[in-house]
Design a protein around this motif. Structure first.
Motif, PDB file in Angstrom:
ATOM      1  N   GLY A  46       0.796  -1.228   0.000  1.00 15.26           N
ATOM      2  CA  GLY A  46       0.000   0.000   0.000  1.00 15.26           C
ATOM      3  C   GLY A  46       0.827   1.276   0.000  1.00 15.26           C
ATOM      4  N   GLN A  47       2.118   1.174  -0.270  1.00 12.72           N
ATOM      5  CA  GLN A  47       2.984   2.366  -0.181  1.00 12.72           C
ATOM      6  C   GLN A  47       2.952   3.176  -1.484  1.00 12.72           C
ATOM      7  OE1 GLN A  47       6.934   1.564   1.800  1.00 12.72           O
ATOM      8  NE2 GLN A  47       6.210  -0.532   1.550  1.00 12.72           N
ATOM      9  N   GLN A  48       2.398   4.378  -1.394  1.00  8.62           N
ATOM     10  CA  GLN A  48       2.254   5.231  -2.582  1.00  8.62           C
ATOM     11  C   GLN A  48       3.606   5.552  -3.210  1.00  8.62           C
ATOM     12  OE1 GLN A  48      -0.659   5.950  -4.130  1.00  8.62           O
ATOM     13  NE2 GLN A  48       0.645   6.789  -5.743  1.00  8.62           N
ATOM     14  N   GLU A  49       4.650   5.732  -2.366  1.00  5.90           N
ATOM     15  CA  GLU A  49       5.948   6.079  -2.951  1.00  5.90           C
ATOM     16  C   GLU A  49       6.506   4.933  -3.798  1.00  5.90           C
ATOM     17  OE1 GLU A  49       5.145   5.976   0.207  1.00  5.90           O
ATOM     18  OE2 GLU A  49       6.659   5.003   1.445  1.00  5.90           O
ATOM     19  N   VAL A  50       6.172   3.701  -3.414  1.00  4.89           N
ATOM     20  CA  VAL A  50       6.633   2.565  -4.229  1.00  4.89           C
ATOM     21  C   VAL A  50       5.865   2.543  -5.557  1.00  4.89           C
ATOM     22  CG1 VAL A  50       6.944   0.055  -4.329  1.00  4.89           C
ATOM     23  CG2 VAL A  50       7.190   1.255  -2.146  1.00  4.89           C
ATOM     24  N   LEU A  51       4.553   2.822  -5.488  1.00  4.44           N
ATOM     25  CA  LEU A  51       3.758   2.872  -6.727  1.00  4.44           C
ATOM     26  C   LEU A  51       4.302   3.976  -7.650  1.00  4.44           C
ATOM     27  CD1 LEU A  51       0.127   2.366  -5.368  1.00  4.44           C
ATOM     28  CD2 LEU A  51       1.528   0.723  -6.626  1.00  4.44           C
ATOM     29  N   ASP A  52       4.653   5.117  -7.064  1.00  4.36           N
ATOM     30  CA  ASP A  52       5.194   6.220  -7.868  1.00  4.36           C
ATOM     31  C   ASP A  52       6.518   5.811  -8.520  1.00  4.36           C
ATOM     32  OD1 ASP A  52       3.054   7.716  -7.091  1.00  4.36           O
ATOM     33  OD2 ASP A  52       4.145   8.870  -5.556  1.00  4.36           O
ATOM     34  N   SER A  53       7.316   5.100  -7.758  1.00  4.35           N
ATOM     35  CA  SER A  53       8.605   4.670  -8.293  1.00  4.35           C
ATOM     36  C   SER A  53       8.402   3.650  -9.421  1.00  4.35           C
ATOM     37  CB  SER A  53       9.432   4.111  -7.137  1.00  4.35           C
ATOM     38  OG  SER A  53      10.289   3.118  -7.564  1.00  4.35           O
ATOM     39  N   ILE A  54       7.401   2.756  -9.245  1.00  5.51           N
ATOM     40  CA  ILE A  54       7.088   1.796 -10.320  1.00  5.51           C
ATOM     41  C   ILE A  54       6.651   2.557 -11.572  1.00  5.51           C
ATOM     42  CG2 ILE A  54       5.364   0.081 -11.031  1.00  5.51           C
ATOM     43  CD1 ILE A  54       5.503  -1.045  -8.164  1.00  5.51           C
ATOM     44  N   ALA A  55       5.781   3.560 -11.369  1.00  6.20           N
ATOM     45  CA  ALA A  55       5.277   4.331 -12.517  1.00  6.20           C
ATOM     46  C   ALA A  55       6.421   5.036 -13.240  1.00  6.20           C
ATOM     47  CB  ALA A  55       4.236   5.344 -12.041  1.00  6.20           C
ATOM     48  N   SER A  56       7.428   5.455 -12.492  1.00  7.87           N
ATOM     49  CA  SER A  56       8.539   6.171 -13.133  1.00  7.87           C
ATOM     50  C   SER A  56       9.387   5.241 -14.004  1.00  7.87           C
ATOM     51  CB  SER A  56       9.415   6.859 -12.079  1.00  7.87           C
ATOM     52  OG  SER A  56      10.166   5.875 -11.393  1.00  7.87           O
TER      53      SER A  56
END
Ligand SMILES: NC(=O)c1ccc[n+]([C@@H]2O[C@H](COP(=O)([O-])OP(=O)(O)OC[C@H]3O[C@@H](n4cnc5c(N)ncnc54)[C@H](OP(=O)(O)O)[C@@H]3O)[C@@H](O)[C@H]2O)c1
Length: 235
Positions: free
Chosen positions: A185-195
């Protein structure tokens, strides 16, 4: 009466829910197999736990009744189980559990429906980018998704002449509960995946649903592995 039916697994949320809505809106009778029901009108839901080795005996009759009178059937094998394990930690129980949901259940579902599937029917598997590559800590999932491509390819060969086509649609990072849960559920990990994606965003479930619809309705894709991942940046 609808002339076409979609039988989908895992239509209760995520990619499966988007696909169920899209096929329904395109005039299909939609039958969903999962444990919880989709919050969607106009869908027939059959409570099914694909991890139960006896699931076919429990629902076969109800499923056959649900598709009675329809011979153009699309199966979308979408339900999936993603666990965290590695080649050092995976054990027989985990492998059996993941293979049951991700590979054995699709093979069993095919056998329930194939006798009633006529020309222009289709069998579409939902693979993953991890059906043709591996990353760390997804051992059982990677193994199962690679196996699913084998099942798709053998489906293509074994159904020669039946006018039934198949493909394996392999999504990249898609914004669903499965992905959110996998990253805790970590948004920063999702953001990093998106990058790491060329468009710098996650995929919407409906984008994958549209590819599933395309695959189900275009026999020219027969035998294909279709990667739909927005372009992942290679390092
Ligand atoms: N999201 C991604 O980034 C991504 C990437 C590549 C591939 N995929 C693949 O896309 C497919 C759909 O994933 P998603 O992201 O939409 O996941 P999701 O939102 O977690 O949905 C998974 C679906 O599978 C069903 N399911 C799980 N275990 C089941 C069981 N034992 N019996 C019956 N149904 C079961 C769930 O229904 P119930 O819980 O109601 O039973 C749910 O409807 C999966 O095959 C997944 O491997 C996803």
């Amino acid at each position: 009466m609808n002339k076409k039916a979609l039988v989908i697994t895992g239509g209760s949320r995520g990619i499966g829910l988007a696909a169920a809505a899209l096929f329904r809106d395109s005039g299909y009778r939609v039958i969903n197999l999962s444990r919880s029901a989709p919050a969607l009108d106009g869908i027939e839901h059959i409570v099914t736990d694909l991890s139960d080795s006896n699931w076919t005996n429990k629902i076969s009759r109800q499923l056959q009744a649900a598709v009675a009178g329809v011979d153009e059937i699309s199966i979308v094998h979408n339900a999936g189980l993603l666990l965290k394990d590695s080649v050092e930690t995976v054990n027989a129980d985990i492998l059996h559990r993941v293979m049951q949901v991700n590979v054995v259940a699709p093979a069993e579902l095919n056998q329930i429906l194939l006798p009633t599937m006529g020309a222009d029917s289709s069998i579409i598997y939902v693979g993953s980018t991890l059906a043709e590559k591996a990353v760390t800590n997804c051992c059982s999932y990677v193994v199962s998704k690679h196996a699913l491509i084998g099942l798709m390819r053998t489906t293509c060969q074994d159904l020669v002449g039946k006018q039934i086509h198949t493909a394996c649609v392999c999504p990249g990072f898609t914004e669903t509960e499965m992905l959110r849960e996998h990253v805790g559920g970590q948004q920063e990990v999702l953001d990093s995946i998106a990058s790491g994606v060329t468009f710098n965003r996650l995929i919407e479930p409906m984008e994958i649903a549209k590819t599933l619809f395309f695959a189900a309705t275009n026999p020219v894709v027969n035998g294909s592995v279709m990667h739909v991942n927005l372009g992942q940046i290679e390092h």
